[in-house]
Write a protein that holds these residues in place. Structure first.
Motif, PDB file in Angstrom:
ATOM      1  N   ARG A 281      40.333  55.690  47.847  1.00 18.50           N
ATOM      2  CA  ARG A 281      40.552  54.507  48.418  1.00 18.50           C
ATOM      3  C   ARG A 281      39.150  54.118  49.088  1.00 18.50           C
ATOM      4  NH1 ARG A 281      46.138  52.195  50.606  1.00 18.50           N
ATOM      5  NH2 ARG A 281      46.676  51.596  48.780  1.00 18.50           N
ATOM      6  N   ILE A 283      36.238  54.840  48.401  1.00 20.56           N
ATOM      7  CA  ILE A 283      35.251  54.443  47.390  1.00 20.56           C
ATOM      8  C   ILE A 283      35.438  53.145  47.063  1.00 20.56           C
ATOM      9  CG2 ILE A 283      34.300  54.621  45.186  1.00 20.56           C
ATOM     10  CD1 ILE A 283      33.255  57.057  46.412  1.00 20.56           C
ATOM     11  N   ARG A 284      36.427  52.584  46.826  1.00 22.07           N
ATOM     12  CA  ARG A 284      36.939  51.074  46.667  1.00 22.07           C
ATOM     13  C   ARG A 284      36.289  50.250  47.763  1.00 22.07           C
ATOM     14  NH1 ARG A 284      37.705  47.647  42.791  1.00 22.07           N
ATOM     15  NH2 ARG A 284      38.874  45.816  43.523  1.00 22.07           N
ATOM     16  N   SER A 286      34.103  50.830  49.768  1.00 18.89           N
ATOM     17  CA  SER A 286      32.612  50.702  50.051  1.00 18.89           C
ATOM     18  C   SER A 286      32.093  49.760  48.933  1.00 18.89           C
ATOM     19  CB  SER A 286      31.898  52.041  49.530  1.00 18.89           C
ATOM     20  OG  SER A 286      32.432  52.954  50.406  1.00 18.89           O
ATOM     21  N   ILE A 287      32.817  49.538  47.698  1.00 15.87           N
ATOM     22  CA  ILE A 287      32.170  48.690  46.740  1.00 15.87           C
ATOM     23  C   ILE A 287      32.593  47.268  47.006  1.00 15.87           C
ATOM     24  CG2 ILE A 287      32.659  48.055  44.349  1.00 15.87           C
ATOM     25  CD1 ILE A 287      32.912  50.852  43.508  1.00 15.87           C
ATOM     26  N   GLN A 292      29.979  44.075  45.788  1.00 10.46           N
ATOM     27  CA  GLN A 292      29.739  44.221  44.090  1.00 10.46           C
ATOM     28  C   GLN A 292      31.274  44.007  43.672  1.00 10.46           C
ATOM     29  OE1 GLN A 292      27.161  45.001  42.086  1.00 10.46           O
ATOM     30  NE2 GLN A 292      26.163  44.136  44.139  1.00 10.46           N
ATOM     31  N   GLU A 293      32.477  43.512  44.482  1.00  9.49           N
ATOM     32  CA  GLU A 293      33.615  43.377  43.937  1.00  9.49           C
ATOM     33  C   GLU A 293      34.353  42.249  44.947  1.00  9.49           C
ATOM     34  OE1 GLU A 293      35.753  42.584  41.837  1.00  9.49           O
ATOM     35  OE2 GLU A 293      36.806  44.510  41.324  1.00  9.49           O
ATOM     36  N   THR A 294      35.370  41.421  44.369  1.00 10.46           N
ATOM     37  CA  THR A 294      36.163  40.654  44.992  1.00 10.46           C
ATOM     38  C   THR A 294      37.319  41.516  45.504  1.00 10.46           C
ATOM     39  OG1 THR A 294      37.767  38.810  45.043  1.00 10.46           O
ATOM     40  CG2 THR A 294      36.928  39.855  43.090  1.00 10.46           C
ATOM     41  N   ALA A 295      37.725  41.176  46.608  1.00 13.30           N
ATOM     42  CA  ALA A 295      39.227  41.834  47.237  1.00 13.30           C
ATOM     43  C   ALA A 295      40.318  41.099  46.913  1.00 13.30           C
ATOM     44  CB  ALA A 295      38.997  42.086  48.712  1.00 13.30           C
TER      45      ALA A 295
END
Lengths: 323, 323
Positions: A281, A283-284, A286-287, A292-295
Motif C-alpha cells: 500500500r 508504494i501506491r 507514493s505514486i 502520477q495517479e488520481t486517488a
C-alpha cells in the motif's frame, strides 16, 4: 534559445507521432510538419486528420531540410529507417525518437547518424491503449514524463532545445543514461505488460464456458490487466526483442518473489500474506503523492452516478472489497 | 413478492457494508438497519455517517428480529461470527454475505445456520481500492454483477427475494454453484491480485534510487497494478487462505504460460510474442462489448484537458505506446 523548429519530420504517425503533431502545432513550436509512414492507408488517414503539411511514403524526403527529426515508428523498424535517412540528415539537425527502449536504439540508429547531427534518443512516458493516427490528442504529454538519453558528445545547447520542445508540449523532462532507462522501464512497464499479456493469454485458453464468465465478472481485477494487454502488439514484440537482458533480470526477481508467495498460499501462512499486502500500500500512496495517479476510487470509472473522490484511507477494514 | 425487509442486519461495515446501507436506504428496501462491528471506532464512524438506525458491538443483538442478515466482515471472521449469531437468527430469515470466496463460507457458516433459516451466500463483484465505512457510496453496485450461491435446500422464494433486493440496488444477479464461483473468481480476481501484490513487492525491494524512479515513471504500466495492490490486506489474506486450491490451480496455469513466454523472450522469438500480444486484444474487446469497461483511453484519466472518447481501434501501428 528558440523552442521553434523550422521543419519537424515525424517518421511514423501512430498514437505518439500524431499527438506530437497536434501538440507542436497547438503550441506553435514548428513552422512545417512533414509526415512519413510506411503504409499508404496510414498516410491517407494522417492527411485526412490534417496532422501535417507534407505527406510522403519516403522517409528520406521527409527529413530533408528538417532541423528536428523524430522517429515514431516501431523500434524494430529503426535500423532500416536510420540507414535510409542518414545521408539526408542536415548538419545541426536534432534526431530523436519515442521508443520504449533506449540502448538498442543507440546501437541501431547511432551508426547511421552523420557527424554534426545531434542524436538524442527520447521516450515520452505517455500513451493509452489505443493506436494509430486517429488515437492522438494534443494533451497526451501534459503532466507526463519524457526521458531523454543524450550521448556524451551531444552539445548541451542541442539537448536544452529538445528539452524545451517537450516542456512546451506539457512534459516534465529527465535526462539519464540509456542503460539505466532500460532497467527502470523493464520493471515499471515491460514486466507489467508481459504479465498482463500472460494472464490474458491464460484466460484465452480456458474452457469456453468459463471464459465467458471471466469476461462477465472481469471488473473484479482482471479487467485492469486487459487494458494493458490491449496495447500495440508489434510495438511490444519489439520491446521484448530489444530489451531482453533487463526484462529477463527483472522477470527473474518477479518469479523468485512469486515462488515465495505461492508457498505462503500453499502453506496457509496468513501473517506472511498480510505483511506483503500491507507493505504494498505504501508504494501506491507514493505514486499518488508523486502526482502520477488520481486517488478517485476505481480510477473514477462511472458507477451510474459518480462516486465521491475521497483521499486514500488506510484504516481498519470492516468489510469486503473488489474481489 | 416484497423486496422490502423489516430489519436488515449488517455485520461488518466497510466499503461493501456501508454501500449496502446507503443503497438499501435510498431504494427504500428496508425499514430498519442494524449495524454491528467489532471495533468501537468503526462503529462510531458508521454512526457519524448516519448509515443505520441501530449501532452495536454485539452481532447477536443486531441480528435479533432481522429478516435479512448480511455478513460484511472479512471472511476470516465468519466462523466465529456465525457461531455467535446462530442461536439468535429468526426462523424464515435470510442469511447472506459478501465474501469473495464461497465454498469456504458454506463450510464455516453453514453448520451454524439453524433449520428454517435460509442461507444464501453472495458476492457482489464491485468495489474500489478504498476501504472503511466512509468509502461506501450508494451507486457502488449499479451495473455490477452479484453472484448468489444458494444451496439446494433453499426455497426458490427466498432466493428470489434476495435476487430482487440486489437488483433493486442496481446489480445484475447470477446464481451458480459455490465451487464454480471460486474457480471463476480465482482467475478473474484472486490471481490478478496476487500478481499485482507480487510485482509491487518486487519493486518495494529495489534499490532506493531505482525505486524512486519507478514511482516517477509508474504511468507506464506499473501504476495500474498498484491500484489493485492497494486493496484491503486482511480481506485479501483471507481470500488466499480460503480459496487455496482454486488459486493454486490457476496459478499453476499462469506459471506454465509465463515460462513459455519467458523462453520466447530469451530466444528472441518475435512471431510467438506478436501472436500472443495480438490474441489478447480480442479478450479486451469482449469485455468492452459486455459493458464491463469503458473504451475511453487510459480509463479517462485526466491529461489536463480531457482526451476524446474514441472506440477501440485495432489497426496497423505507426508509432509508440504507453511503454
Amino acid at each position: 534559445m528558440s523552442v521553434t523548429f523550422r521543419k519537424l519530420a515525424l517518421v511514423g504517425i501512430g498514437l505518439i507521432g500524431s499527438s506530437i503533431a497536434l501538440a507542436a502545432r497547438r503550441q506553435n513550436l514548428v513552422e512545417t510538419i512533414a509526415i512519413a509512414t510506411r503504409r499508404a492507408e496510414t498516410l491517407a488517414e494522417a492527411r485526412a486528420l490534417d496532422l501535417g503539411d507534407i505527406y510522403t511514403l519516403d522517409a528520406a524526403e521527409a527529413v530533408r531540410g528538417a532541423d528536428l527529426v523524430i522517429l515514431c515508428a516501431p523500434v524494430g523498424a529503426y535500423g532500416a529507417l536510420a540507414e535510409a535517412i542518414g545521408p539526408f540528415l542536415e548538419p545541426g539537425a536534432i534526431v530523436s525518437d519515442v521508443g520504449s527502449v533506449k540502448e538498442h536504439v543507440v546501437k541501431v540508429v547511432g551508426p547511421h547518424v552523420p557527424e554534426g547531427v545531434h542524436f538524442i534518443p527520447g521516450h515520452p512516458i505517455a500513451g493509452t491503449e489505443h493506436s494509430g493516427p486517429s488515437a492522438g490528442f494534443a494533451e497526451l504529454f501534459a503532466g507526463r514524463w519524457c526521458v531523454l538519453t543524450p550521448g556524451a558528445d551531444v552539445p548541451a545547447a542541442a539537448t536544452a532545445r529538445l528539452v524545451a520542445f517537450w516542456q512546451a508540449m506539457g512534459s516534465m523532462v529527465e535526462c539519464m543514461d540509456a542503460a539505466h532507462h532500460d532497467m527502470v522501464l523493464a520493471i515499471t512497464s515491460h514486466i507489467p505488460h508481459l504479465i498482463a499479456y500472460n494472464i490474458v493469454g491464460t484466460v484465452a485458453d480456458l474452457e469456453a464456458d468459463t471464459k465467458s464468465e471471466v469476461i462477465k465478472f472481469s471488473a473484479s481485477g482482471f479487467r485492469d490487466f486487459t487494458r494493458i494487454a490491449a496495447s500495440d502488439p508489434v510495438m511490444w514484440r519489439d520491446v521484448f526483442l530489444t530489451n531482453r537482458d533487463a526484462v529477463l533480470e527483472m522477470l527473474g526477481r518477479f518469479n523468485e518473489d512469486l515462488s515465495v508467495l505461492q508457498r505462503a498460499v500453499r502453506t496457509g501462512d496468513g501473517p506472511a500474506l498480510e505483511a506483503l499486502f500491507t507493505r504494498t500500500r505504501a508504494i501506491r500512496r507514493s505514486i499518488i503523492s508523486a502526482g502520477q495517479e488520481t486517488a478517485a476510487p476505481d480510477f473514477g470509472r462511472p458507477h451510474e452516478a459518480a462516486p465521491p473522490a475521497t483521499p486514500l484511507p488506510v484504516r481498519d477494514h470492516g468489510g469486503g472489497d473488489d474481489a
